[in-house]
Scaffold this motif. Structure first.
Motif, PDB file in Angstrom:
ATOM      1  N   TRP A   1       0.836  -1.209   0.000  1.00 14.90           N
ATOM      2  CA  TRP A   1       0.000   0.000   0.000  1.00 14.90           C
ATOM      3  C   TRP A   1       0.868   1.255   0.000  1.00 14.90           C
ATOM      4  CZ3 TRP A   1      -0.796   4.312   3.022  1.00 14.90           C
ATOM      5  CH2 TRP A   1      -1.968   5.025   2.791  1.00 14.90           C
TER       6      TRP A   1
ATOM      7  N   LEU B   1       1.443   9.073  -6.351  1.00 17.26           N
ATOM      8  CA  LEU B   1       1.883  10.457  -6.196  1.00 17.26           C
ATOM      9  C   LEU B   1       2.868  10.834  -7.293  1.00 17.26           C
ATOM     10  CD1 LEU B   1       1.527  12.884  -4.271  1.00 17.26           C
ATOM     11  CD2 LEU B   1       3.526  12.070  -3.021  1.00 17.26           C
TER      12      LEU B   1
ATOM     13  N   LEU C   1      -6.739   4.409  -2.935  1.00 17.73           N
ATOM     14  CA  LEU C   1      -5.868   3.876  -1.891  1.00 17.73           C
ATOM     15  C   LEU C   1      -6.265   4.391  -0.514  1.00 17.73           C
ATOM     16  CD1 LEU C   1      -2.487   4.187  -3.806  1.00 17.73           C
ATOM     17  CD2 LEU C   1      -3.532   2.047  -3.034  1.00 17.73           C
ATOM     18  N   ALA C   2      -6.691   5.647  -0.431  1.00 22.75           N
ATOM     19  CA  ALA C   2      -7.118   6.215   0.842  1.00 22.75           C
ATOM     20  C   ALA C   2      -8.339   5.484   1.398  1.00 22.75           C
ATOM     21  CB  ALA C   2      -7.435   7.706   0.675  1.00 22.75           C
TER      22      ALA C   2
ATOM     23  N   VAL D   1       1.017   4.153  -2.945  1.00 24.16           N
ATOM     24  CA  VAL D   1       0.771   5.579  -2.721  1.00 24.16           C
ATOM     25  C   VAL D   1       1.894   6.413  -3.321  1.00 24.16           C
ATOM     26  CG1 VAL D   1       0.635   7.382  -0.954  1.00 24.16           C
ATOM     27  CG2 VAL D   1      -0.642   5.258  -0.657  1.00 24.16           C
TER      28      VAL D   1
ATOM     29  N   ILE E   1       6.361  10.294   2.321  1.00 24.12           N
ATOM     30  CA  ILE E   1       5.517  10.809   1.235  1.00 24.12           C
ATOM     31  C   ILE E   1       5.620  12.331   1.170  1.00 24.12           C
ATOM     32  CG2 ILE E   1       3.115  11.110   0.511  1.00 24.12           C
ATOM     33  CD1 ILE E   1       2.646   8.229   1.572  1.00 24.12           C
TER      34      ILE E   1
ATOM     35  N   LEU F   1      -4.812   7.840  -5.689  1.00 22.86           N
ATOM     36  CA  LEU F   1      -4.665   8.232  -4.297  1.00 22.86           C
ATOM     37  C   LEU F   1      -5.987   8.126  -3.545  1.00 22.86           C
ATOM     38  CD1 LEU F   1      -2.323  11.332  -4.731  1.00 22.86           C
ATOM     39  CD2 LEU F   1      -1.719   9.157  -3.670  1.00 22.86           C
TER      40      LEU F   1
END
Length: 275
Positions: free
Chosen positions: A61, A69, A80-81, A65, A119, A77
């Protein structure tokens, strides 16, 4: 021990400066390695406390991300969130009796702690936020991506360095004896002043906005020690001395990057709000 720490610090610091300057796939690869390594270290810490962790799933995961990005995929995104909490909820339901809700809380805590920092570093180095500061970069000698990463990195280094030497020279009053007995109020004050001073100097040298530079220095001066103390709490909770042994004289990835993991997201949030 001190000699090993200094040598590895110089070598690692030089490599970091070079990779940040080069950017591109080299920086992406470094962040991917550090993020996955940091997550594995966190998993081992929590497992030492008796909790089961979804190490592989969260690792995938986190990488996803970073890729989303890198390709500016808002849809990726967003998906995935949503998937992360959904996975953690399903895990506690279908593994009831084996996986407790507190276990998923540990997993989410670690994902935010490790993931958000690296990130945010990637987002800072991408330079996209710099497009909102065109006037402030009119005379800056570096592009926004390089400058913001160097500003945060040098400020964090200043926080650690000045706190260490001020603590050794003047330290008498304990800062958080139950969490980190070696830290003192005098060291924290020295780190605070040194961080703001370095951020100011870097801004002046590279002709960036002094106002933004000082504010970023203040943010790092507050958040960098918080990152250090956060990892100390985690290690004490899990009964572990160091998060790892990857970096000679420094311990693991989390031991070395704990300050950046909190400072980088805080600085990025400021830049977004100030844009």
């Amino acid at each position: 021990m001190l000699v090993t720490r200094v040598i590895s610090g110089i070598v690692g610091g030089g490599a970091a400066v070079f990779i940040i300057y080069e950017g591109s796939w080299l920086f992406f690869a470094l962040l991917s390695f550090l993020m996955l390594g940091g997550w594995i270290e966190y998993t081992k810490l929590v497992r030492a406390a008796g909790e089961k962790m979804p190490c592989g799933t969260i690792a995938v995961w986190l990488l996803a991300v970073l890729f989303a990005l890198a390709f500016n995929s808002v849809k990726g995104l967003t998906l995935l969130a949503v998937l992360l909490p959904f996975f953690l909820f399903l895990r506690t339901v279908f593994k009831y009796g084996r996986i407790r809700p507190v276990n998923s809380a540990y997993a989410l805590y670690g994902t935010v702690y490790v993931g958000a920092g690296f990130i945010a570093m990637f987002a800072l180095r991408s330079g996209l936020i710099g497009s909102y500061f065109r006037d402030d970069f009119a005379a800056v000698m570096l592009d926004p991506g390089r400058f913001f990463m160097f500003l945060v990195l040098f400020s964090v280094w200043a926080s650690d360095t000045f706190a260490y030497f001020a603590g050794r020279a003047f330290g008498k009053n304990k800062l958080c004896p139950a969490i980190s007995p070696g830290k003192t109020l005098e060291g924290a004050l020295g780190g605070f002043v040194g961080t703001v001073a370095v951020a100011l100097i870097v801004s002046l040298v590279f002709r960036f906005s002094v106002l933004h530079g000082v504010i970023i220095g203040l943010i790092v001066a507050i958040t960098a020690p918080l990152g250090d103390l956060t990892e100390s709490v985690l290690k004490r909770t899990c009964g572990v001395k160091d998060s790892g042994a990857l970096i000679p004289g420094h311990g693991g990835i989390l031991d070395r990057f704990d300050s950046l993991l909190i400072a980088a997201p805080a600085v990025y949030a400021y830049l977004v709000l100030a844009a």
